[in-house]
Structures are given as C-alpha cells and as structure tokens.
Design an enzyme around this catalytic site. Structure first.
Site, mmCIF file in Angstrom:
data_model
loop_
_atom_site.group_PDB
_atom_site.id
_atom_site.type_symbol
_atom_site.label_atom_id
_atom_site.label_comp_id
_atom_site.label_asym_id
_atom_site.label_seq_id
_atom_site.Cartn_x
_atom_site.Cartn_y
_atom_site.Cartn_z
ATOM 1 N N GLU A 213 13.803 61.169 20.659
ATOM 2 C CA GLU A 213 13.973 62.125 19.563
ATOM 3 C C GLU A 213 12.629 62.777 19.244
ATOM 4 O O GLU A 213 11.582 62.131 19.286
ATOM 5 C CB GLU A 213 14.496 61.379 18.337
ATOM 6 C CG GLU A 213 14.644 62.221 17.081
ATOM 7 C CD GLU A 213 15.036 61.395 15.870
ATOM 8 O OE1 GLU A 213 15.588 61.976 14.924
ATOM 9 O OE2 GLU A 213 14.770 60.170 15.862
ATOM 10 N N LYS B 27 21.246 67.580 14.652
ATOM 11 C CA LYS B 27 21.496 66.238 14.118
ATOM 12 C C LYS B 27 22.383 66.297 12.875
ATOM 13 O O LYS B 27 22.063 66.976 11.901
ATOM 14 C CB LYS B 27 20.157 65.577 13.789
ATOM 15 C CG LYS B 27 20.233 64.121 13.378
ATOM 16 C CD LYS B 27 18.820 63.596 13.152
ATOM 17 C CE LYS B 27 18.784 62.112 12.844
ATOM 18 N NZ LYS B 27 17.386 61.642 12.642
ATOM 19 N N CYS C 67 19.535 59.480 16.934
ATOM 20 C CA CYS C 67 18.989 58.409 16.100
ATOM 21 C C CYS C 67 19.940 57.933 14.990
ATOM 22 O O CYS C 67 20.847 57.149 15.245
ATOM 23 C CB CYS C 67 17.638 58.853 15.540
ATOM 24 S SG CYS C 67 16.582 57.453 15.052
#
Length: 257
Positions: free
Chosen positions: A44, A110, A144
């Site tokens: 990431e 995200k 994540c």
C-alpha cells in the site's frame, strides 16, 4: 487459457514521502524477478509510505508513478498491482492501480479509510469494488483496512483471489494473519496479502508477514523478511474444492447501502 498464475510478492521497506527513490528501488527489484513471473504485487502507498500528509507530495507525482507502473509492466511483461497517493480535483485518494502488461489499467479507491490514523479526514473513500480479469483468473484487489470488513470482500462475484496491499503495523499483526486466512476460507478463494516491512519516519514498525492462503485456508507462502517471495495460484484447486464442497452455493444474499 492458463490454469495457473505466478505471483511475486514484493515485501519492502519504503522511502518516506519520496516517490522518486521508491520508484528507483522498485525498478531494481522488479527487474530482478524470475522470468516466468506473471503478476507483481507491491505494498500500500508504495511510492510514499502511509503518509497522512498528501500535501507533502506533488500532485504530479501520482500520474508520474502511474506512467512508471505502465512502463515497468510493459517492459517486463507482467501485471503490476499497488496503491499510491493520488490527488485530483482538490481531493486525495489512496488509489490502487492494476496495470496490465499492455499498459492498460484499472483502479480502485480504498473503501475503508483508516480512522484510527485519521485517513478518513484527508483521503476520499471509494464506493465500488473492482474485479479484474487476468490470465483466466478473476481477481479482487483491496487495500489494508478493507481486510477487517468481510461483507465488503464477500465473494458474490465468483472471483478466484483477493489481493490485499497493506501497511499493517506490528502491534496488530496477529489480526492480519488471522483475517487473511479467514477471508480465504469464507470466500473459497485465494487470499493474497502484501505488507511493507521496517520502520517509517513516524516510528511505526511493520513486520511484513506477506502471505498467500489457498481456498481451504492452507498457507501457500509466508515471509517476515525483506525481499521477494513467489506463489502460484492454481485454478484447478479452486474449481475442484468449490465443486466438491459447494459452500458458496449456500452464501447469504444481501445488499450494501
């Protein structure tokens, strides 16, 4: 159509808020890969580290890193996956790019921004999943903190693998290990996680633990050292176990608001 997919998981420390240095470092790592590698997964925010100060990164660096990804993918004949800081129209995103060997790309913003670090205050959240078709596999790349939310990752698209890129810190690494395995089992799919390693400029430590789990939750590969590890995804493994066990046929129907 291929029945296997060879991945390279690049577990690396990152140069803090220094895209040029990170691009140079990852260029060297990617150029050293095994020739039969088909897909490369980076951590990431691989060009900056997990910075909550996107204003420190020039807006031009986002497009520059995308162009770098395209060049590396086409020059090396691989797909390249990772997220970066991307700024446009006055907004900042933690944006994942899946770049194909021909230079075309798909992107995912995200969904679950990390409130504990204040990511939600500086980065705009995405609202749609991405399913990528590559080499006969259906892939779902996520970022994540998304790992903690099983409903968002639920396999309603019949994908073959989840791909998580992360900056997951040492104090909560047991959760990373457990959830990666759980996502594989509950979705009857491979679960791939690539974390960074080392210590960032803010003093947060990252232990790696990049790993791949198969559709039954068996660990295929694991690493807690800086470097590159390889794993092969096998479509026949997925098809055999789904046809034999049929767990996905009993999944609940639901809708996301």
């Amino acid at each position: 159509m291929s029945t296997t997919l060879k991945l390279a998981l690049v577990q690396s420390s990152l140069h803090w808020e220094n895209p040029e240095a990170n691009r140079k470092m990852f260029s060297e790592k990617i150029n050293s890969l095994s020739e039969d590698t088909q897909m490369v997964v980076l951590p990431e925010m691989f060009s900056t580290g997990f910075t909550m100060s996107p204003q420190n990164i020039k807006e031009s660096e986002g497009p520059k890193t995308v162009k770098w990804m395209q060049k590396m993918a086409t020059d090396c004949g691989v797909a390249l996956v990772g997220s970066i800081v991307f700024s446009e129209n006055g907004k900042n995103y933690n944006r994942l790019y899946f770049v194909h060997p021909d230079g075309t790309f798909q992107q995912y913003d995200k969904k679950h921004t990390f409130t504990l670090a204040g990511e939600d205050a500086v980065y705009t959240s995405g609202n749609s999943k991405l399913i990528v078709e590559y080499e006969g596999f259906r892939l779902c790349p996520l970022i994540c903190y998304d790992l903690r939310f099983p409903v968002w990752a639920r396999n309603v698209e019949d994908y073959d693998a989840l791909i998580y890129v992360a900056n997951w810190p040492k104090p909560r690494i047991d959760a990373w290990n457990t959830l990666l395995k759980a996502r594989a089992i509950e979705n009857m799919a491979y679960s791939v996680g690539v974390n960074c390693i080392g210590e960032d400029a803010l003093g947060y430590k990252y232990p790696g633990h990049s790993a791949v789990y198969d559709a039954l939750g068996n660990q295929v590969v694991f690493s807690n050292e800086e470097g590159i590890c390889y794993a092969v995804l096998d479509k026949e493994h997925i098809d055999f176990n789904r046809n034999k066990l049929k767990f996905l046929q009993d999944r609940d129907e639901f809708s996301l608001k």
